[in-house]
Design a protein around this motif. Structure first.
Motif, mmCIF file in Angstrom:
data_model
loop_
_atom_site.group_PDB
_atom_site.id
_atom_site.type_symbol
_atom_site.label_atom_id
_atom_site.label_comp_id
_atom_site.label_asym_id
_atom_site.label_seq_id
_atom_site.Cartn_x
_atom_site.Cartn_y
_atom_site.Cartn_z
ATOM 1 N N ASP A 57 -19.376 -12.826 -0.411
ATOM 2 C CA ASP A 57 -18.554 -13.771 0.337
ATOM 3 C C ASP A 57 -19.416 -14.834 0.994
ATOM 4 O O ASP A 57 -19.536 -15.938 0.486
ATOM 5 C CB ASP A 57 -17.691 -13.037 1.368
ATOM 6 C CG ASP A 57 -16.646 -13.944 1.990
ATOM 7 O OD1 ASP A 57 -16.393 -15.020 1.413
ATOM 8 O OD2 ASP A 57 -16.092 -13.586 3.047
ATOM 9 N N CYS A 58 -20.100 -14.511 2.106
ATOM 10 C CA CYS A 58 -20.799 -15.564 2.848
ATOM 11 C C CYS A 58 -22.053 -16.053 2.124
ATOM 12 O O CYS A 58 -22.424 -17.202 2.222
ATOM 13 C CB CYS A 58 -21.182 -15.042 4.225
ATOM 14 S SG CYS A 58 -22.456 -13.760 4.180
ATOM 15 N N ARG A 59 -22.705 -15.183 1.442
ATOM 16 C CA ARG A 59 -23.991 -15.451 0.795
ATOM 17 C C ARG A 59 -25.057 -15.904 1.784
ATOM 18 O O ARG A 59 -26.016 -16.590 1.431
ATOM 19 C CB ARG A 59 -23.840 -16.469 -0.344
ATOM 20 C CG ARG A 59 -22.958 -15.920 -1.455
ATOM 21 C CD ARG A 59 -23.227 -16.563 -2.769
ATOM 22 N NE ARG A 59 -22.421 -15.927 -3.818
ATOM 23 C CZ ARG A 59 -22.658 -16.058 -5.103
ATOM 24 N NH1 ARG A 59 -23.666 -16.796 -5.506
ATOM 25 N NH2 ARG A 59 -21.904 -15.452 -5.988
ATOM 26 N N CYS A 63 -21.861 -11.257 6.214
ATOM 27 C CA CYS A 63 -20.492 -10.755 6.084
ATOM 28 C C CYS A 63 -20.431 -9.298 5.640
ATOM 29 O O CYS A 63 -19.472 -8.592 5.921
ATOM 30 C CB CYS A 63 -19.686 -11.629 5.123
ATOM 31 S SG CYS A 63 -20.092 -11.370 3.396
ATOM 32 N N GLY A 64 -21.444 -8.848 4.935
ATOM 33 C CA GLY A 64 -21.467 -7.461 4.499
ATOM 34 C C GLY A 64 -20.731 -7.186 3.206
ATOM 35 O O GLY A 64 -20.451 -6.034 2.868
ATOM 36 N N CYS A 66 -21.718 -8.286 -0.075
ATOM 37 C CA CYS A 66 -22.556 -8.050 -1.251
ATOM 38 C C CYS A 66 -23.084 -6.618 -1.208
ATOM 39 O O CYS A 66 -23.355 -6.074 -0.145
ATOM 40 C CB CYS A 66 -23.689 -9.060 -1.339
ATOM 41 S SG CYS A 66 -24.741 -9.140 0.108
ATOM 42 N N CYS A 84 -27.551 -10.887 -1.203
ATOM 43 C CA CYS A 84 -27.336 -12.332 -1.340
ATOM 44 C C CYS A 84 -28.541 -13.129 -0.860
ATOM 45 O O CYS A 84 -28.706 -14.289 -1.235
ATOM 46 C CB CYS A 84 -26.073 -12.753 -0.590
ATOM 47 S SG CYS A 84 -26.096 -12.360 1.177
HETATM 48 S S1 FES Z 1 -22.508 -12.038 0.679
HETATM 49 FE FE1 FES Z 1 -22.220 -11.889 2.855
HETATM 50 S S2 FES Z 1 -23.831 -10.571 3.394
HETATM 51 FE FE2 FES Z 1 -24.253 -10.892 1.307
#
Ligand code: FES
Ligand code: HEM
Ligand code: SF4
Lengths: 248, 238
Positions: A57-59, A63-64, A66, A84
């Motif tokens: 999600d956030c990359r 966000c937790g 991946c 990520c």
């Molecule tokens: S995609 Fe959000 S923490 Fe890795």
């Protein structure tokens, strides 16, 4: 650079999975691990094949979502780094990389590299809240927090709920995650009204979800991208024991 | 207008503390740590008693006799010994049942990784679980050897010193005993530190002490016990 990938493919929860080999050319060392998979997926899509499903999600490591086990290590070989944020410069031309989903009984594989982590949501729902009055925001200094408590809460609040701790544990235990959540809220004045119920309910939910017991191997804290300390588990045990004795 | 702002939850069934502890994974570990500490307490006393073989046959045998008459006339002959035996039996059974249940829970339906690489942390789980099995077998053999004297070929009732020397005059007596003590040392090295965490007394600062202290206690207990077969083998005790 060129990489050989061995990736877990599984059509769905009820299907059997297998490792499938792929070759990716033109990998830039500046790419993140997920961008490298994006490149492979673009190629698969153009060829009319099913792209590899993975969570993200956030990359940016906050966000937790991946969640890849890379060469047997949750979030790969870099310490304190989410998948990520892992960059391809840590690999060399011609490397073979094995990519698997989190492996834990309580995290069934949904598709390819995506697992169902809703057991974590259940744990959070059973105690990861505080009671707060509605209305206008209270003054920032209305409830003083001791420095040591604030530090403990902050350190544990860093948990992003990724589940690497469970994936790294030989027992598939969720103790580090549950510890981070309990210690975070139980350390703060705002968390006091539910202090006992929180730890009892969260541990009950954790056990019911099918996670294994903790043998304090410490693999969780090594794999954790946010540096949640192993000592949090000791604090969780203390909170649990105190609450259990008062439950009588 | 909504009259309820939250969904109703079923009332929690409250359980007595022991039942609630026995149900949870943390509670089972608490039981393991307390029973483990009871057994460690016993081992320290047992080891100190064993060291008396170095003071000679008479002292050692009179110590063994004292153990049987301790507490008289409040306790009957061997009363203290039997109290200890019951306590230890309860501790060993509770410890093993918890260990077996937690191990089965951890390994049942566990999905395997396909990398061929073993998961990390296997060192601790392997030494604790296999070490536990070795200790269990050893405890049985040890009772048959020096308490009931069933497997001790040259044993005489009422001469603990002679029986001990008879055991360590055989090569298999030494091998079994020393192998079990090494397993015990590894079990305690992790176990003592783990018990501190399970009981919730481990903090970042204290763990700097608990880690080496666990190694030290494990080492003292192992060396203290191993001294006896070594003493017999080298002829210091005969
Ligand atoms: S995609 Fe959000 S923490 Fe890795
Ligand atoms: C008789 C057979 C035994 C078996 C099968 C056994 C098995 C185990 C297992 C599987 C663990 C869990 C490891 C972990 O979760 O970290 C453990 C922990 C422990 N054992 Fe044993 N064990 C045995 C005997 C003993 C003895 C004789 C002692 C002490 C003298 C002992 C002391 C401990 C301690 C202190 C712990 C730590 C408890 C904790 O993790 O909190 N055990 N044992
Ligand atoms: S404790 Fe660490 S590894 Fe576990 S869920 Fe939280 S951030 Fe992820």
């Amino acid at each position: 650079m060129r990489l050989n990938l061995r990736i877990w493919r599984q059509a769905g929860i009820a299907h059997k999975g297998e490792m499938v080999e792929y070759r990716v050319d033109d990998v830039s060392p500046d790419m993140s691990f997920l961008e490298m998979l994006d490149v492979l997926n673009e190629r698969l899509t153009l060829a009319g094949e099913d792209p590899i499903a993975f969570d993200h999600d956030c990359r940016e490591g906050i966000c937790g979502m991946c969640s890849l086990t890379i060469d047997g290590e949750p979030h790969g070989p870099q310490r304190s780094t989410t998948t990520c944020q892992l960059h391809m410069r840590h690999y060399r031309d011609g490397d073979t990389i094995t990519v698997e989903p989190w492996r834990a009984k309580a995290f069934p594989v949904v598709k390819d590299l995506v697992v169902d982590r809703s057991a974590f949501d259940d744990i959070i729902a059973s105690g990861g809240y505080i009671s707060a009055p509605t209305g206008s925001a209270p003054d920032a200094h209305a409830t003083p927090v001791a420095k040591a408590d604030a530090d403990a809460a902050f350190e544990n609040a860093a948990c992003i709920g990724c589940g690497a701790c469970v994936a790294a544990c030989p027992n598939g235990s969720a103790m580090l995650f549950t510890a981070a959540k309990v210690v975070h809220l139980n350390a703060l004045p705002q968390g006091q009204p539910e202090r006992r119920d929180r730890v009892l309910n969260m541990v009950d939910t954790m056990d019911d979800a099918g996670f294994g017991g903790c043998t304090l191997t410490g693999e969780c804290a090594t794999a954790c991208p946010k540096g949640i300390p192993l000592e949090s588990i000791s604090t969780l045990n203390r909170e649990y024991l105190k609450a259990s004795l008062k439950r009588a | 207008m909504a009259l309820d702002t939250r969904t109703k939850r079923p009332a929690k069934t409250s359980r007595a503390v022991p039942a609630a502890l026995w149900r949870s994974t943390i509670g089972k570990k608490v039981i393991m740590s307390i029973t483990g500490l009871i057994m460690i307490g016993y081992l320290v006393a047992h080891m100190a008693g064993n060291i008396k073989v170095f003071s000679g046959e008479e002292k050692f045998n009179s110590y063994a006799h004292w153990l049987r008459t301790f507490g008289e006339p409040v306790l009957p002959y061997e009363g203290f010994l039997w109290l200890m035996r019951v306590l230890l039996l309860v501790a060993v059974v509770a410890h093993i049942v918890s260990a077996v249940q937690l191990t089965r829970r951890a390994v049942k339906d566990r999905p395997r990784s396909r990398t061929g690489k073993p998961r990390g942390g296997g060192y601790v789980t392997f030494t604790m679980r296999s070490g536990g099995v070795i200790l269990f077998l050893f405890i049985i053999w040890h009772i048959l050897d020096l308490t009931t004297l069933t497997v001790n070929e040259r044993a005489e009732v009422g001469n603990p010193y002679g029986n001990l020397v008879a055991t360590f005059d055989t090569w298999y007596g030494n091998v079994i005993y020393i192998a079990a003590l090494l397993a015990l040392g590894y079990h305690l090295k992790h176990g003592i530190w783990a018990a501190a965490q399970t009981l919730g007394v481990g903090t970042t600062t204290r763990n700097r002490v608990f880690r080496p202290a666990a190694v030290l206690v494990a080492l003292v207990i192992t060396v203290g016990f191993v001294a006896v077969p070594i003493g017999v083998m080298t002829g210091v005790v005969s």
